[in-house]
Design a protein around this motif. Structure first.
Motif, PDB file in Angstrom:
ATOM      1  N   GLU A 291       0.826  -1.210   0.000  1.00  0.00           N
ATOM      2  CA  GLU A 291       0.000   0.000   0.000  1.00  0.00           C
ATOM      3  C   GLU A 291       0.863   1.265   0.000  1.00  0.00           C
ATOM      4  O   GLU A 291       0.504   2.272  -0.604  1.00  0.00           O
ATOM      5  N   LYS A 292       2.017   1.188   0.687  1.00  0.00           N
ATOM      6  CA  LYS A 292       2.874   2.367   0.796  1.00  0.00           C
ATOM      7  C   LYS A 292       3.422   2.823  -0.561  1.00  0.00           C
ATOM      8  O   LYS A 292       3.280   4.003  -0.917  1.00  0.00           O
ATOM      9  N   PRO A 293       4.051   1.916  -1.361  1.00  0.00           N
ATOM     10  CA  PRO A 293       4.528   2.383  -2.671  1.00  0.00           C
ATOM     11  C   PRO A 293       3.403   2.809  -3.601  1.00  0.00           C
ATOM     12  O   PRO A 293       3.566   3.741  -4.390  1.00  0.00           O
ATOM     13  N   LEU A 294       2.236   2.124  -3.499  1.00  0.00           N
ATOM     14  CA  LEU A 294       1.116   2.524  -4.335  1.00  0.00           C
ATOM     15  C   LEU A 294       0.589   3.902  -3.914  1.00  0.00           C
ATOM     16  O   LEU A 294       0.208   4.720  -4.748  1.00  0.00           O
ATOM     17  N   GLU A 295       0.568   4.144  -2.600  1.00  0.00           N
ATOM     18  CA  GLU A 295       0.159   5.457  -2.109  1.00  0.00           C
ATOM     19  C   GLU A 295       1.146   6.528  -2.574  1.00  0.00           C
ATOM     20  O   GLU A 295       0.751   7.632  -2.976  1.00  0.00           O
ATOM     21  N   GLN A 296       2.441   6.177  -2.519  1.00  0.00           N
ATOM     22  CA  GLN A 296       3.451   7.118  -3.006  1.00  0.00           C
ATOM     23  C   GLN A 296       3.326   7.331  -4.508  1.00  0.00           C
ATOM     24  O   GLN A 296       3.506   8.451  -5.003  1.00  0.00           O
ATOM     25  N   LEU A 297       3.009   6.265  -5.230  1.00  0.00           N
ATOM     26  CA  LEU A 297       2.791   6.407  -6.662  1.00  0.00           C
ATOM     27  C   LEU A 297       1.599   7.324  -6.937  1.00  0.00           C
ATOM     28  O   LEU A 297       1.605   8.106  -7.890  1.00  0.00           O
ATOM     29  N   ARG A 298       0.564   7.205  -6.081  1.00  0.00           N
ATOM     30  CA  ARG A 298      -0.587   8.100  -6.216  1.00  0.00           C
ATOM     31  C   ARG A 298      -0.160   9.553  -6.034  1.00  0.00           C
ATOM     32  O   ARG A 298      -0.500  10.431  -6.832  1.00  0.00           O
ATOM     33  N   GLU A 299       0.614   9.805  -4.970  1.00  0.00           N
ATOM     34  CA  GLU A 299       1.100  11.158  -4.718  1.00  0.00           C
ATOM     35  C   GLU A 299       2.018  11.623  -5.843  1.00  0.00           C
ATOM     36  O   GLU A 299       1.997  12.791  -6.239  1.00  0.00           O
ATOM     37  N   GLN A 300       2.819  10.681  -6.351  1.00  0.00           N
ATOM     38  CA  GLN A 300       3.734  11.044  -7.423  1.00  0.00           C
ATOM     39  C   GLN A 300       2.988  11.337  -8.727  1.00  0.00           C
ATOM     40  O   GLN A 300       3.380  12.229  -9.483  1.00  0.00           O
ATOM     41  N   LEU A 301       1.911  10.582  -8.979  1.00  0.00           N
ATOM     42  CA  LEU A 301       1.088  10.894 -10.139  1.00  0.00           C
ATOM     43  C   LEU A 301       0.483  12.283  -9.998  1.00  0.00           C
ATOM     44  O   LEU A 301       0.383  13.040 -10.964  1.00  0.00           O
ATOM     45  N   LEU A 302       0.084  12.617  -8.757  1.00  0.00           N
ATOM     46  CA  LEU A 302      -0.451  13.946  -8.477  1.00  0.00           C
ATOM     47  C   LEU A 302       0.629  15.007  -8.695  1.00  0.00           C
ATOM     48  O   LEU A 302       0.389  16.056  -9.311  1.00  0.00           O
ATOM     49  N   ASP A 303       1.842  14.715  -8.189  1.00  0.00           N
ATOM     50  CA  ASP A 303       2.962  15.643  -8.387  1.00  0.00           C
ATOM     51  C   ASP A 303       3.301  15.787  -9.866  1.00  0.00           C
ATOM     52  O   ASP A 303       3.669  16.875 -10.322  1.00  0.00           O
ATOM     53  N   ILE A 304       3.197  14.673 -10.599  1.00  0.00           N
ATOM     54  CA  ILE A 304       3.476  14.717 -12.031  1.00  0.00           C
ATOM     55  C   ILE A 304       2.461  15.599 -12.740  1.00  0.00           C
ATOM     56  O   ILE A 304       2.804  16.365 -13.645  1.00  0.00           O
ATOM     57  N   GLN A 305       1.168  15.519 -12.313  1.00  0.00           N
ATOM     58  CA  GLN A 305       0.143  16.362 -12.910  1.00  0.00           C
ATOM     59  C   GLN A 305       0.427  17.834 -12.614  1.00  0.00           C
ATOM     60  O   GLN A 305       0.317  18.696 -13.487  1.00  0.00           O
ATOM     61  N   LYS A 306       0.804  18.128 -11.348  1.00  0.00           N
ATOM     62  CA  LYS A 306       1.170  19.509 -10.992  1.00  0.00           C
ATOM     63  C   LYS A 306       2.404  19.952 -11.773  1.00  0.00           C
ATOM     64  O   LYS A 306       2.465  21.073 -12.289  1.00  0.00           O
ATOM     65  N   ALA A 307       3.381  19.040 -11.833  1.00  0.00           N
ATOM     66  CA  ALA A 307       4.613  19.354 -12.552  1.00  0.00           C
ATOM     67  C   ALA A 307       4.326  19.587 -14.027  1.00  0.00           C
ATOM     68  O   ALA A 307       4.882  20.496 -14.644  1.00  0.00           O
ATOM     69  N   SER A 308       3.440  18.773 -14.587  1.00  0.00           N
ATOM     70  CA  SER A 308       3.102  18.899 -15.994  1.00  0.00           C
ATOM     71  C   SER A 308       2.496  20.263 -16.288  1.00  0.00           C
ATOM     72  O   SER A 308       2.872  20.933 -17.256  1.00  0.00           O
ATOM     73  N   ALA A 309       1.568  20.692 -15.417  1.00  0.00           N
ATOM     74  CA  ALA A 309       0.945  22.004 -15.595  1.00  0.00           C
ATOM     75  C   ALA A 309       1.989  23.114 -15.471  1.00  0.00           C
ATOM     76  O   ALA A 309       1.993  24.067 -16.256  1.00  0.00           O
ATOM     77  N   SER A 310       2.879  22.987 -14.491  1.00  0.00           N
ATOM     78  CA  SER A 310       3.913  24.014 -14.293  1.00  0.00           C
ATOM     79  C   SER A 310       4.914  24.017 -15.441  1.00  0.00           C
ATOM     80  O   SER A 310       5.368  25.078 -15.877  1.00  0.00           O
ATOM     81  N   ILE A 311       5.277  22.823 -15.916  1.00  0.00           N
ATOM     82  CA  ILE A 311       6.228  22.735 -17.032  1.00  0.00           C
ATOM     83  C   ILE A 311       5.653  23.392 -18.281  1.00  0.00           C
ATOM     84  O   ILE A 311       6.351  24.123 -18.993  1.00  0.00           O
ATOM     85  N   ILE A 312       4.365  23.159 -18.534  1.00  0.00           N
ATOM     86  CA  ILE A 312       3.720  23.767 -19.706  1.00  0.00           C
ATOM     87  C   ILE A 312       3.764  25.285 -19.613  1.00  0.00           C
ATOM     88  O   ILE A 312       4.096  25.987 -20.575  1.00  0.00           O
ATOM     89  N   ARG A 313       3.455  25.819 -18.415  1.00  0.00           N
ATOM     90  CA  ARG A 313       3.463  27.268 -18.225  1.00  0.00           C
ATOM     91  C   ARG A 313       4.874  27.843 -18.331  1.00  0.00           C
ATOM     92  O   ARG A 313       5.079  28.926 -18.883  1.00  0.00           O
TER      93      ARG A 313
END
Length: 607
Positions: A291-313
């Motif tokens: 559950e821990k790595p999957l939870e971290q993957l969830r957070e990382q997917l969220l960070d990737i989405q934030k990062a993606s938006a910031s990278i585009i800008r």
């Protein structure tokens, strides 16, 4: 997604290349953490089975000791991992901030007119902050979590094939659902970052105009706009955060099902005697560990989405190019392509020191040929402006508000390029002179003087430590500003508050010292004495006499007294030249516009 992966790879390779050793160290630390996380449940499983099989107490105590030791090492590795990841993220984001600031400083004035200061700050700082986790540990942590999950599956497959298959099916189900639910989050986070920038742009602009807002009774209007921004922000922010929570809720539901499955499967296999009680514990522990790595993957997917938006800008910002292109030695030079280091600064300081010591000034001429300009399409501000300013001469420019005087000055210092026509400095067109060289040779003084929250010394030298104090003081004295300097509470170490702490007159005096230290070949004074009281104006007049001695100078003014020292006079009206010629010759013509200004008063005619 392909473009995003390319963007991620490009950013990682550029800003982590100087942290290779730390990245390798972080990878080893996290790898060691994975091994311990896989071993710890095995130790506990052995301990449980050992009690059931009545193994010797020494063996059980040894297992307990190993468990405590590994748990302690795990905590040490966690601290080390945090230290290295924070260090890597901090260095990478600071490098990115530096590049963004340098890029923005290289853009032309149109960019700063179209974007509020708060919006620019939010892009440079807010978007980069959103990338901190991306740089600090996202990449390494993502790989390590993949290895942790793979290690769990391999161990379970070795110990019990049925249990291993069950875990593999569960893991693929969890990853598939997570991948499906995270779609669309990037767009929502991009909109959230955009409105965030708009909000801070509004805030920065209106805080800077507090006095005007209060004195004009516009507080209600500003607050209504403030509330409107907040109302627009809330639904966008809710969508962005719900995109992340949707993944979390889905993941929690999956693990609820997974726990039920493992308890049922473990209970059945133990009841039928196919696995030991220790193996049941191992299954439960590993499902929780999974559950821990999957939870971290969830957070990382969220960070990737934030990062993606910031990278585009950020890519949008970095793709903005200055409209000012300079051709030097048959190559195009863009304003944003520059670097500043301490050696350059030291060299510049030595040049200033040498100038003051040797009193060596070079003269230069200025020439405009049929120059026209417009801020907006088909709305001309300047029309066919032509004049010549010989080296060492002074040109006075007069005209009512809005006639194009300040715009003309901005074209000469090349904040903008003319729509048509040419401007020459010496025998070279401005486009053939690098912006760095151009700005070094021209000093432009406006009514508004920017002061920094720093000492008088730093405000005069623009934070150049190579300029000697003795030379600064000598310059102040030679410009006739002895009384002004001696009234400073702590000399050159007197602290100045940003935007306050000095009168307009004192600020202008400080600016004149700045210019003299700069040793420009052309000086442009745009209403520089408009806000001065009589006493300060007298001091400024003495300093200006020293400053303009032997230099080409343009004086833009409303008052005739300001341009009495001018050799030539140019009067603008509606963006065109109304009158131009030598001052003495214009004064001798009874029907000249200059004589009309003298007869009726310049304020009545021009303002």
């Amino acid at each position: 997604m392909k473009k995003s992966i390319q963007s991620y790879t490009k950013l990682l390779s550029k800003y982590l290349k100087n942290s290779k050793l730390q990245l390798v160290t972080l990878a080893f630390i996290m790898g060691g953490s994975i091994i311990i996380q896989l071993i710890n449940p095995q130790i506990v499983s052995f301990f449980i089975d050992g009690i059931g099989k009545q193994k010797p107490m020494d063996t059980l105590f040894l297992a307990a000791g190993l468990f405590i030791l590994s748990a302690l090492i795990q905590q040490v590795l966690a601290v080390a991992s945090t230290y290295f990841s924070q260090n890597i993220g901090w260095r990478a984001t600071n490098s990115l901030r530096l590049d963004l600031v340098k890029h923005c400083l290289g853009l032309d004035m149109t960019f700063f007119k179209e974007h509020q200061s708060g919006e620019i700050v939010e892009r440079i700082d807010g978007d980069v902050t959103a990338l901190f986790n991306f740089f600090s540990k996202l990449f390494v942590s993502f790989i390590n979590n993949i290895f942790l999950m793979a290690g769990i599956l391999i161990i379970l497959m070795i110990q019990n094939t049925a249990v291993g298959i069950a875990f593999i099916l569960f893991l693929f189900l969890a990853l598939a659902v997570m991948w499906k639910t995270q779609k669309g989050a990037s767009y929502n986070f991009g909109k959230e970052r955009e409105i965030n920038a708009q909000f801070y742009g509004f805030l920065g602009e209106h805080i800077g105009c507090t006095e005007d807002i209060q004195t004009n009774g516009a507080r209600s209007y500003v607050m209504n706009r403030f509330y409107a921004l907040l109302r627009n922000w809330l639904p966008v922010q809710l969508k962005a955060f719900l995109s992340g929570y949707k993944i979390w809720i889905t993941l929690e539901g999956i693990f609820g099902i997974g726990n039920i499955m493992i308890f049922a499967l473990g209970g059945y296999l133990w009841f039928t005697g196919k696995i030991s009680l220790g193996m049941v514990y191992l299954m439960i522990n590993y499902i929780q560990l999974l559950e821990k790595p999957l939870e971290q993957l969830r957070e990382q997917l969220l960070d990737i989405q934030k990062a993606s938006a910031s990278i585009i800008r950020m890519e949008e910002l970095l793709q903005m190019k200055s409209k000012l292109k300079t051709t030097v030695d048959n190559r195009e030079d863009f304003p944003g392509e520059f670097s500043v280091n301490s050696m350059e600064q030291f060299t510049a300081g030595n040049k200033i020191n040498e100038f003051i010591k040797n009193k060596n000034k070079d003269n230069i001429s200025l020439k405009l040929e049929q120059v026209s300009f417009e801020y907006e399409e088909n709305i001309p501000v300047l029309k066919n402006i032509s004049f010549e300013l010989p080296a060492g001469k002074i040109l006075g420019i007069l005209g009512h508000t809005g006639c194009g005087k300040t715009t003309l000055a901005r074209l000469i210092v090349r904040f903008y390029d003319p729509k048509s026509g040419l401007i020459y400095l010496g025998d070279k067109p401005l486009k053939r002179i690098s912006l760095k060289e151009l700005r070094e040779n021209i000093a432009y003084v406006t009514q508004e003087v920017q002061l920094f929250h720093a000492s008088v010394r730093d405000n005069i030298t623009f934070f150049n430590p190579a300029v000697e104090d003795s030379l600064i003081i000598r310059t102040i004295y030679e410009m006739g500003l002895k009384d002004w300097y001696e009234n400073l509470s702590n000399g050159l170490d007197t602290m100045i508050q940003s935007g306050g702490g000095m009168s307009s007159g004192e600020a202008q005096l400080l600016t004149l010292v700045r210019i003299f230290l700069k040793n420009p070949k052309l000086v442009i004074l745009d209403e520089a004495s408009a806000r001065l009281d009589p006493i300060t104006e007298k001091l400024a007049d003495q300093a200006l006499s020293k400053l303009m001695d032997g230099r080409a100078c343009i004086i833009i003014a409303h008052r005739l007294g300001t341009v009495e020292r001018a050799d030539d006079i140019l009067i603008l009206d509606g963006g065109s030249i109304l009158e131009y010629g030598k001052r003495e010759e214009l004064l001798q013509k009874k029907d000249s516009k200059l004589n009309e200004l003298l007869k009726y008063g310049i304020e009545e005619v021009l303002v």
